[in-house]
Design an enzyme around this catalytic site. Structure first.
Site, mmCIF file in Angstrom:
data_model
loop_
_atom_site.group_PDB
_atom_site.id
_atom_site.type_symbol
_atom_site.label_atom_id
_atom_site.label_comp_id
_atom_site.label_asym_id
_atom_site.label_seq_id
_atom_site.Cartn_x
_atom_site.Cartn_y
_atom_site.Cartn_z
ATOM 1 N N LYS A 1 -5.968 -5.278 4.103
ATOM 2 C CA LYS A 1 -7.290 -4.937 3.576
ATOM 3 C C LYS A 1 -8.184 -6.181 3.418
ATOM 4 O O LYS A 1 -7.741 -7.285 3.653
ATOM 5 C CB LYS A 1 -7.145 -4.164 2.257
ATOM 6 C CG LYS A 1 -6.357 -2.846 2.425
ATOM 7 C CD LYS A 1 -7.152 -1.767 3.147
ATOM 8 C CE LYS A 1 -6.345 -0.665 3.806
ATOM 9 N NZ LYS A 1 -5.574 0.205 2.951
HETATM 10 C C1 LIG Z 1 -4.812 1.520 2.713
HETATM 11 C C2 LIG Z 1 -5.401 2.810 2.305
HETATM 12 C C3 LIG Z 1 -4.977 3.480 1.141
HETATM 13 C C4 LIG Z 1 -3.760 3.086 0.365
HETATM 14 O O1 LIG Z 1 -3.761 1.814 -0.122
HETATM 15 P P1 LIG Z 1 -2.404 1.201 -0.749
HETATM 16 O O2 LIG Z 1 -2.905 0.041 -1.544
HETATM 17 O O3 LIG Z 1 -1.553 0.804 0.406
HETATM 18 O O4 LIG Z 1 -1.774 2.247 -1.582
HETATM 19 C C5 LIG Z 1 -5.662 4.597 0.736
HETATM 20 N N1 LIG Z 1 -6.691 5.079 1.457
HETATM 21 C C6 LIG Z 1 -7.101 4.495 2.593
HETATM 22 C C7 LIG Z 1 -8.263 5.078 3.327
HETATM 23 C C8 LIG Z 1 -6.460 3.364 3.069
HETATM 24 O O5 LIG Z 1 -6.844 2.806 4.222
#
Ligand SMILES: *Cc1c(COP(=O)(O)O)cnc(C)c1O
Length: 391
Positions: A187
C-alpha cells in the site's frame, strides 16, 4: 535482466533505527509509538480520532461493528474489490448487497446505487454503505452522502488505497462516519501489516478502542502506565485482538512523514505512463474523473482493448512476466469467487461491468523506488507485446 517486481516497499534507515529503538526500549507491543502514529495520522487526515489496528480488514470489521451492523443486515459495496471489503460484513452475520461499478473509474456506480435503494423492498435492513476508492481515486461522495442521508445509511469507507486522496479539497477520512486505511506491504505507506480507523465520532471511537482489544474497557497502555490499580480491568464485550504493536507503528511514523514524497514520485510515474501509453490504441489508460481531486495513484490499472489484440489479458500478463515485469490484477470480482457465488447464487453477468472490466484489466508497477530506467523498461515491454500481438 533482473525481474522488476509489481511492488516494493521503500524502507529507509530511519524506519530501521526506529524499529531497533523500539526493540531496545522493552516496549514492543501497543504503547507510545502506536499512540504517536495515531496522533500524527489524525493530524494528516484532519480527523478527530485515529485508531491503529493490525490490518485494514480488522479496521473494517470494527467500523461495521461500531455503527451497529448486525446479523440479518445488508451492507452495500461493489463486487470489484478485495474480499476483505465483503468478508467483514459476513463476520457480523450481515450480507453484502453488491452494486456494479462504473466502466471508467471502477468505483461504485451511483446511478445504479440509487436504483438499488429505490427498488429494494427491505431497505430498512440496509444499514451501511462501504464505498471502495479504487486505486486511489475518490468515489462520487456527494451522491453517496446524499443517498446515505435519504436512506439513513452509515458510510464506512474502504480507504485502503487512498492515502493521501482528497475529495472536494478534503482528505478522504475527514468527513464520513468512519474510514479504514491499510498499511499492508504493497500500500501507499506500510507497516508490514497494519491499519487505521479515522472518525470524528466520539461514540464510535470509544467502541472501537474497547473492541480492538478484547472488549476491555481501557487499553493496555493506560492500564500499565496509570499510577493506581494497574492490575485492574473490566471485560465488557467479547472483543477482538486487533491492536497494532509498537514495532509496526515505529515503521508507520516514518512512512507517514514521507507520504507526500512517495505520492509525488507515484504521480510522476503515472504521468510518464499516461503520456507514453495514451498513444497506444490497444489499451486504455486510467480515467481521471475530476482532476481537482488528488488521486493517490496507489494503482495504475489499464484496460486492454481485446478487440484489437490477438491475445487475452492472461496471455498478455504471461508475456509481461516472461519479459521480466511483474504485474497484478485488481480485482477478480467477488461475485465470481466460489464463496460468494455459491452462497448467493450469482451468475457472472449479474454484475456485467465488473465482469467485463475484469477480463481486460491489469495493474502495472508504480512505486517510489522505481527508477526512470525501470519505468521506461515497463513501457518498452508493453509496447513490444502490443506490437507483436496487434490485429
Ligand atoms: C489491501 C486491501 C484491503 C485489506 O487491507 P489489509 O490491511 O491487508 O487488511 C481492504 N480493501 C482493499 C480494497 C484493499 O486493497
Amino acid at each position: 535482466m533482473d525481474f522488476l517486481p509489481f511492488s516494493l516497499p521503500t524502507i529507509d534507515q530511519e524506519e530501521i533505527d526506529e524499529v531497533v529503538d523500539t526493540l531496545k526500549s522493552n516496549w514492543i507491543t501497543t504503547g507510545p509509538k502506536s499512540k504517536k502514529f495515531e496522533e500524527d495520522f489524525s493530524r494528516v487526515i484532519g480527523s478527530k480520532y485515529a485508531l491503529s489496528v493490525n490490518s485494514c480488514t480488522a479496521a473494517l470489521h470494527l467500523a461495521l461493528d461500531a455503527v451497529g451492523v448486525k446479523a440479518g443486515d445488508k451492507v452495500i459495496t461493489t463486487p470489484f474489490t478485495f474480499t476483505a471489503s465483503a468478508e467483514v460484513i459476513r463476520y457480523l452475520g450481515a450480507d453484502p448487497l453488491f452494486v456494479d461499478i462504473e466502466a471508467d473509474t471502477f468505483n461504485i456506480d451511483t446511478a445504479k446505487l440509487k436504483k438499488t435503494l429505490e427498488s429494494y423492498g427491505d431497505f430498512h435492513l440496509i444499514r451501511a454503505i462501504l464505498p471502495v476508492h479504487f486505486g486511489g481515486q475518490a468515489c462520487d461522495m456527494d451522491s453517496i452522502i446524499e443517498l446515505a442521508k435519504k436512506y439513513n445509511l452509515k458510510i464506512i469507507e474502504d480507504a485502503a488505497h487512498t492515502l493521501p486522496t482528497t475529495y472536494n479539497r478534503k482528505m478522504i477520512g475527514s468527513f464520513s462516519d468512519i474510514a479504514c486505511f491499510s498499511f499492508y506491504a504493497t500500500k501507499t505507506i506500510t507497516t508490514g501489516e497494519g491499519g487505521m480507523l479515522v472518525t470524528n465520532n466520539e461514540e464510535y471511537a470509544s467502541r472501537i478502542k474497547t473492541m480492538r482489544l478484547h472488549g476491555i474497557s481501557r487499553d493496555v497502555f493506560n492500564r500499565y502506565t496509570s499510577k493506581e490499580a494497574d492490575w485492574y480491568y473490566e471485560v465488557v464485550e467479547p472483543g477482538f485482538k486487533y491492536n497494532m504493536p509498537d514495532i509496526a507503528a515505529a515503521i508507520g511514523i516514518h512512512q507517514l512523514k514521507k507520504v507526500y514524497k512517495f505520492y509525488e514520485r507515484r504521480k510522476e510515474i503515472a504521468e510518464i505512463y499516461n503520456s507514453e501509453l495514451s498513444k497506444i490504441d490497444e489499451l486504455e489508460i486510467p480515467f481521471v474523473k475530476n482532476p481537482d481531486n488528488l488521486h493517490s495513484w496507489h494503482l495504475y490499472a489499464v484496460k486492454l482493448n481485446l478487440d484489437k489484440l490477438t491475445i487475452d489479458r492472461n496471455e498478455f500478463l504471461k508475456q509481461m512476466k516472461e519479459k521480466g515485469i511483474g504485474t497484478s490484477v485488481h480485482f477478480i470480482p467477488l461475485h465470481i469467487q466460489p464463496y460468494y457465488k455459491n452462497k448467493y447464487g450469482f451468475k457472472a453477468n449479474d454484475f456485467p461491468v465488473s465482469n467485463s472490466v475484469f477480463k481486460q484489466i491489469f495493474s502495472m508497477p508504480i512505486y517510489p523506488k522505481m527508477t526512470k530506467k525501470d519505468v521506461d523498461r515497463v513501457i518498452d515491454v508493453v509496447k513490444n507485446i502490443v506490437n507483436q500481438y496487434k490485429k
